[in-house]
Write an enzyme that holds these catalytic residues in place. Structure first.
Site, mmCIF file in Angstrom:
data_model
loop_
_atom_site.group_PDB
_atom_site.id
_atom_site.type_symbol
_atom_site.label_atom_id
_atom_site.label_comp_id
_atom_site.label_asym_id
_atom_site.label_seq_id
_atom_site.Cartn_x
_atom_site.Cartn_y
_atom_site.Cartn_z
ATOM 1 N N LYS A 83 102.637 16.035 34.102
ATOM 2 C CA LYS A 83 101.480 15.772 34.970
ATOM 3 C C LYS A 83 101.404 14.268 35.210
ATOM 4 O O LYS A 83 101.378 13.477 34.257
ATOM 5 C CB LYS A 83 100.231 16.246 34.244
HETATM 6 C C1 E4P Z 1 93.208 20.025 35.706
HETATM 7 O O1 E4P Z 1 94.401 19.979 35.487
HETATM 8 C C2 E4P Z 1 92.205 19.271 34.965
HETATM 9 O O2 E4P Z 1 92.592 19.252 33.615
HETATM 10 C C3 E4P Z 1 90.832 19.893 35.000
HETATM 11 O O3 E4P Z 1 90.777 21.023 35.827
HETATM 12 C C4 E4P Z 1 89.702 18.952 35.171
HETATM 13 O O4 E4P Z 1 88.497 19.668 35.128
HETATM 14 P P1 E4P Z 1 87.071 18.977 34.887
HETATM 15 O O5 E4P Z 1 86.665 18.300 36.157
HETATM 16 O O6 E4P Z 1 86.167 20.112 34.547
HETATM 17 O O7 E4P Z 1 87.275 18.002 33.755
#
Ligand code: E4P
Length: 217
Positions: A83
């Site tokens: 990522k």
């Molecule tokens: C995605 O890969 C992220 O880890 C995640 O969906 C972020 O979500 P949040 O805005 O609830 O922290």
């Protein structure tokens, strides 16, 4: 539509895997911190539970350092998906990693133009954060629809991974638009099976069945 669990909690991941509701997992530095676990150790454990993509995020801001971190992370297991953030350095890292076949999830996407750049960099997944956009009074789902349109216009193979999903309505709306994947906390995935009329119906069937005095076994 594929379901990824957005968590680093191994017990929750196992539960969804056993129920046949899991196609992959996404983690981020905040989720790792919340789990209190060692990053590489927990990613390895998760990769042993699901054969789907498991996103592990680099934390450096600079391309060369990102490449070094990605090198360590991708050795953990074949299903690790690196990522990277939606920055110029992140996109450069994406392009390089994709050239040798590594899966890449480009994260922290908040605009359709950013998603266009990620697709041009060959990303395996683009992660637009719908919940965080809703939080500031924008429409997360409008962004998903725009990205779907653009990707279809040019036949980009990058999969739209709807992230920052907070409710079953987000899942439904994303599915209607034709998003490829959604990632949410395990609680949201389990909520999808719930309906008050299902619970009510079960209660009355159980009560009527008891009146018959019969047993199936
Ligand atoms: C995605 O890969 C992220 O880890 C995640 O969906 C972020 O979500 P949040 O805005 O609830 O922290």
């Amino acid at each position: 539509m594929k379901f990824f669990a957005d968590t680093a909690e191994v017990a929750d991941i196992k539960e969804l895997q056993d129920a046949g509701l899991l196609d992959g997992v996404t983690t981020n530095p905040s989720l790792i911190s919340k789990s209190g676990r060692d990053f590489k150790e927990v990613v390895k454990e998760i990769c042993g539970i699901t054969s789907g993509p498991v996103s592990a995020e680099v934390v450096s801001m600079e391309h060369e350092q990102m490449m070094k971190e990605a090198e360590v992370l991708r050795k953990i297991a074949d299903n690790v998906c690196i990522k990277v953030p939606l920055t110029i350095d992140g996109l450069k890292t994406c392009r390089k990693l994709r050239a040798d076949g590594t899966m890449v999830n480009v994260t922290l996407c908040f605009s359709a133009n950013q998603a266009l750049l990620a697709a041009k960099a060959g990303a395996s997944f683009i992660s637009p954060f719908v919940g965080r956009l809703d939080d500031i009074g924008h429409s997360g789902m409008e962004l998903i629809a725009d990205i779907r349109l653009i990707y279809d216009n040019y036949d980009f193979a990058t999969e739209i991974l709807v992230a920052s999903v907070r409710s079953p309505m987000h899942v439904l709306d994303a599915a209607k638009i034709g998003a490829d994947v959604m990632t949410s906390p395990p609680s949201v995935i389990k909520q999808l099976a719930k309906h008050t009329l299902t619970d009510k119906g079960l209660e009355s069937f159980a009560a009527d069945w008891a009146k018959t005095g019969q047993s199936i076994l």
